[in-house]
Write an enzyme that holds these catalytic residues in place. Structure first.
Site, PDB file in Angstrom:
ATOM      1  N   HIS A  22       0.915  -1.006  -0.085  1.00 21.60           N
ATOM      2  CA  HIS A  22      -0.224  -0.149  -0.112  1.00 21.60           C
ATOM      3  C   HIS A  22       0.655   0.967   0.384  1.00 21.60           C
ATOM      4  O   HIS A  22       1.757   0.912   0.698  1.00 21.60           O
ATOM      5  CB  HIS A  22      -1.481   0.384   1.302  1.00 21.60           C
ATOM      6  CG  HIS A  22      -1.520   1.473   1.116  1.00 21.60           C
ATOM      7  ND1 HIS A  22      -2.899   1.192   0.869  1.00 21.60           N
ATOM      8  CD2 HIS A  22      -1.871   2.689   1.625  1.00 21.60           C
ATOM      9  CE1 HIS A  22      -3.980   2.317   0.781  1.00 21.60           C
ATOM     10  NE2 HIS A  22      -2.972   3.062   1.419  1.00 21.60           N
ATOM     11  N   ASP A  71     -14.444   2.677   7.427  1.00 21.86           N
ATOM     12  CA  ASP A  71     -13.593   3.820   6.508  1.00 21.86           C
ATOM     13  C   ASP A  71     -14.456   4.610   5.315  1.00 21.86           C
ATOM     14  O   ASP A  71     -14.044   5.614   5.872  1.00 21.86           O
ATOM     15  CB  ASP A  71     -12.533   3.236   5.945  1.00 21.86           C
ATOM     16  CG  ASP A  71     -11.665   4.007   5.367  1.00 21.86           C
ATOM     17  OD1 ASP A  71     -10.865   5.365   6.827  1.00 21.86           O
ATOM     18  OD2 ASP A  71     -11.379   3.876   3.804  1.00 21.86           O
ATOM     19  N   ARG A  75     -14.083  12.845   7.750  1.00 17.75           N
ATOM     20  CA  ARG A  75     -12.819  13.199   7.525  1.00 17.75           C
ATOM     21  C   ARG A  75     -12.707  14.675   6.347  1.00 17.75           C
ATOM     22  O   ARG A  75     -11.717  15.598   6.311  1.00 17.75           O
ATOM     23  CB  ARG A  75     -11.664  12.697   7.550  1.00 17.75           C
ATOM     24  CG  ARG A  75     -11.405  11.886   8.522  1.00 17.75           C
ATOM     25  CD  ARG A  75     -10.990  10.265   9.340  1.00 17.75           C
ATOM     26  NE  ARG A  75      -9.432  11.255   8.419  1.00 17.75           N
ATOM     27  CZ  ARG A  75      -8.778   9.952   7.861  1.00 17.75           C
ATOM     28  NH1 ARG A  75      -8.689   8.712   7.393  1.00 17.75           N
ATOM     29  NH2 ARG A  75      -7.655  10.525   8.370  1.00 17.75           N
ATOM     30  N   SER A  87      -6.864   4.073   8.741  1.00 20.27           N
ATOM     31  CA  SER A  87      -7.303   3.557   7.897  1.00 20.27           C
ATOM     32  C   SER A  87      -7.103   3.091   6.996  1.00 20.27           C
ATOM     33  O   SER A  87      -7.889   2.793   6.498  1.00 20.27           O
ATOM     34  CB  SER A  87      -7.781   5.453   7.189  1.00 20.27           C
ATOM     35  OG  SER A  87      -8.304   5.776   5.589  1.00 20.27           O
ATOM     36  N   LYS A  90      -8.327  -1.720   6.222  1.00 19.55           N
ATOM     37  CA  LYS A  90      -8.914  -2.264   4.790  1.00 19.55           C
ATOM     38  C   LYS A  90      -7.351  -3.374   4.741  1.00 19.55           C
ATOM     39  O   LYS A  90      -7.768  -4.572   3.840  1.00 19.55           O
ATOM     40  CB  LYS A  90      -7.936  -1.056   3.792  1.00 19.55           C
ATOM     41  CG  LYS A  90      -9.569   0.367   3.633  1.00 19.55           C
ATOM     42  CD  LYS A  90      -9.211   2.010   3.371  1.00 19.55           C
ATOM     43  CE  LYS A  90      -8.384   2.492   2.963  1.00 19.55           C
ATOM     44  NZ  LYS A  90      -8.632   3.536   2.686  1.00 19.55           N
TER      45      LYS A  90
HETATM   46  N1  URA Z   1      -5.505   7.035   2.391  1.00 18.01           N
HETATM   47  C1  URA Z   1      -6.253   6.274   2.573  1.00 18.01           C
HETATM   48  O1  URA Z   1      -6.704   5.116   2.425  1.00 18.01           O
HETATM   49  N2  URA Z   1      -6.425   6.393   4.419  1.00 18.01           N
HETATM   50  C2  URA Z   1      -6.083   7.581   4.825  1.00 18.01           C
HETATM   51  O2  URA Z   1      -6.591   8.643   6.121  1.00 18.01           O
HETATM   52  C3  URA Z   1      -4.872   8.927   3.763  1.00 18.01           C
HETATM   53  C4  URA Z   1      -4.717   7.904   2.484  1.00 18.01           C
END
Ligand code: URA
Length: 438
Positions: free
Chosen positions: A82, A161, A168, A183, A187
């Protein structure tokens, strides 16, 4: 009885919330029983007072469990990668086929981009016929047959999320380390990978502008992943200029293909091989150096390119794009931009590059907006290069209605060109942060 008022008060004063309180908040916000105004107040309290490591882990786990938890039934190590997001970041299209061709699985659930440039899904959709809306069984069958697959995240994965991120975004509460960590990691944990490699970008084109903050975020994510029983590591990489030479969806896919043919810009090659090597190291394939050599071999032998072709074909795309770039379609307008002075390039603004690329049509101004797959920028020069007056700095591409000449002027102004080189050459890989015992 737990009340939201009390949770906001506690976080505001830096008191630690229990796992029960955090679970209550996440469940209540997802079900709609906690209103946006109270959730926003709590998020803002987190921005100012932060969360402890334990609270961050509890929040991440509660969010991960808010929807489906995937448990891939696979016979080989399953790794995920990621990136915290940057301009010109097409590394998934390179690292995933490299890692898969070295004998591990990479089931990649990815997002669309909002703002700046497209996400991995948008990039892949620049390939004619490519399908990113796979059912779970289609996705897993592609992973088993090819070694990797890339699909859009389903609505049932981490709904907490989805709701919290939108809130947010609207309440200026994105840039908090525990909130970014929960966040991203919720995932990653929900997709069930055995190993997770995090590419944490540092610089003017990244969420984390300083190495210190990037390291804090990286350590928080590695710690949460390790506590959740996953092998995890983070690589801090430079985002003070765009990665590689291409920005924009089809342009980035072409650059990824060229990288797999051995024609990579040095920075993109180094980041991609490092991330792939980390994925292989977590899988127990050897030391970092051995894994790096294995990744390099997959690239130079053409094995990784062949894996990418097979994946494109398995997901309905035309694999001939790897040989015939005209299949991507051509931008209807192009503009070459030339330097108006001699000198060394000491800076290329990443943030401005992202904005220009967005205006050319390569990014999305709102969630619903469509993307122009042909739009973007090809750079001719990078930081540290010398440029002569009249020499080309780059080319803009678009098929979208926009003021391309004005954007050309903006593009010229993102380069800081000076008589001498300033500062030391920045390292592209700044640090690798490893989880415990790996
Ligand atoms: N990427 C994400 O998935 N979440 C965040 O809060 C910031 C970047």
């Amino acid at each position: 009885m737990i009340t939201m008022y009390e949770l906001i008060e506690k976080t505001k004063h830096g008191a630690e919330l229990s796992a029960e309180e955090i679970n209550w908040f996440v469940a209540g916000y997802v079900s709609g029983s906690i209103p946006d105004y109270q959730a926003s107040a709590w998020l803002m309290a987190v921005c100012f007072s932060s969360l402890s490591d334990k609270e961050t882990t509890d929040l991440t786990m509660a969010m991960a469990r808010s929807g489906d938890m995937m448990k891939p039934d696979l016979d080989k190590f399953c790794a995920d990668k990621h990136s915290t997001g940057g301009v010109g970041d097409k590394t998934t299209l390179i690292t995933a086929p490299i890692a898969a061709s070295c004998g591990i699985y990479v089931p990649k659930m990815s997002g669309r981009g909002l703002g700046h440039t497209g996400g991995t899904i948008d990039k892949l959709e620049a390939i004619p016929g490519f399908n990113t809306s796979l059912s779970y069984s289609e996705f897993m069958s592609c992973v088993k047959n090819v070694g990797f697959a890339v699909a859009g995240q389903t609505g049932s994965l981490v709904p907490a999320d989805k709701k919290l991120y939108a809130l947010r975004n609207a309440t200026a509460t994105v840039d908090s380390i525990p909130l970014i960590c929960s966040s991203i990691m919720s995932k990653k944990l929900a997709t069930g990978a055995d190993g997770i490699v995090l590419d944490v970008k540092v610089g003017d084109g990244a969420f984390m502008k300083t190495e210190e903050d990037a390291e804090k975020l990286a350590r928080a994510m590695v710690s949460v992943g390790t506590l959740a029983g996953r092998k995890c590591s983070a690589v801090l990489t430079d985002m003070d200029q765009p990665l590689g030479m291409a920005v924009g969806n089809s342009l980035e896919v072409i650059e990824a293909i060229e990288t797999l043919k051995g024609n990579a810009p040095a920075d993109l090659r180094e980041v991609s091989l490092t991330l792939a090597a980390e994925m292989l190291r977590l899988a127990g394939k050897g030391s970092f150096e051995e894994c790096f050599a294995m990744a390099e071999n997959a690239l130079t032998s053409g094995k990784a390119l062949e894996t990418l072709r097979r994946m494109i074909s398995a997901q309905g795309g035309d694999p001939n794009v790897t040989e015939d770039y005209s299949l991507f379609g051509k931008a209807s307008h192009t503009l070459e931009v030339f330097s108006d002075k001699d000198g060394f390039i000491n800076k290329i603004s990443c943030e401005e590059t992202g904005m220009i690329s967005l205006k050319l049509g390569a990014g999305r101004k709102s969630k619903e907006a469509s993307i122009d797959p042909t739009a973007g920028i090809i750079f001719d020069k990078k930081v540290g290069d010398f440029v002569h007056k009249g020499e080309r700095l780059g080319t803009l591409y678009t098929s979208t209605e926009c003021e391309i000449n004005e954007l050309g002027e903006e593009f010229r102004s993102i380069f800081r060109i000076e008589p001498s080189l300033s500062g030391e050459k920045k390292k592209i890989i700044k640090k690798v942060i490893k989880g415990i015992d790996i």
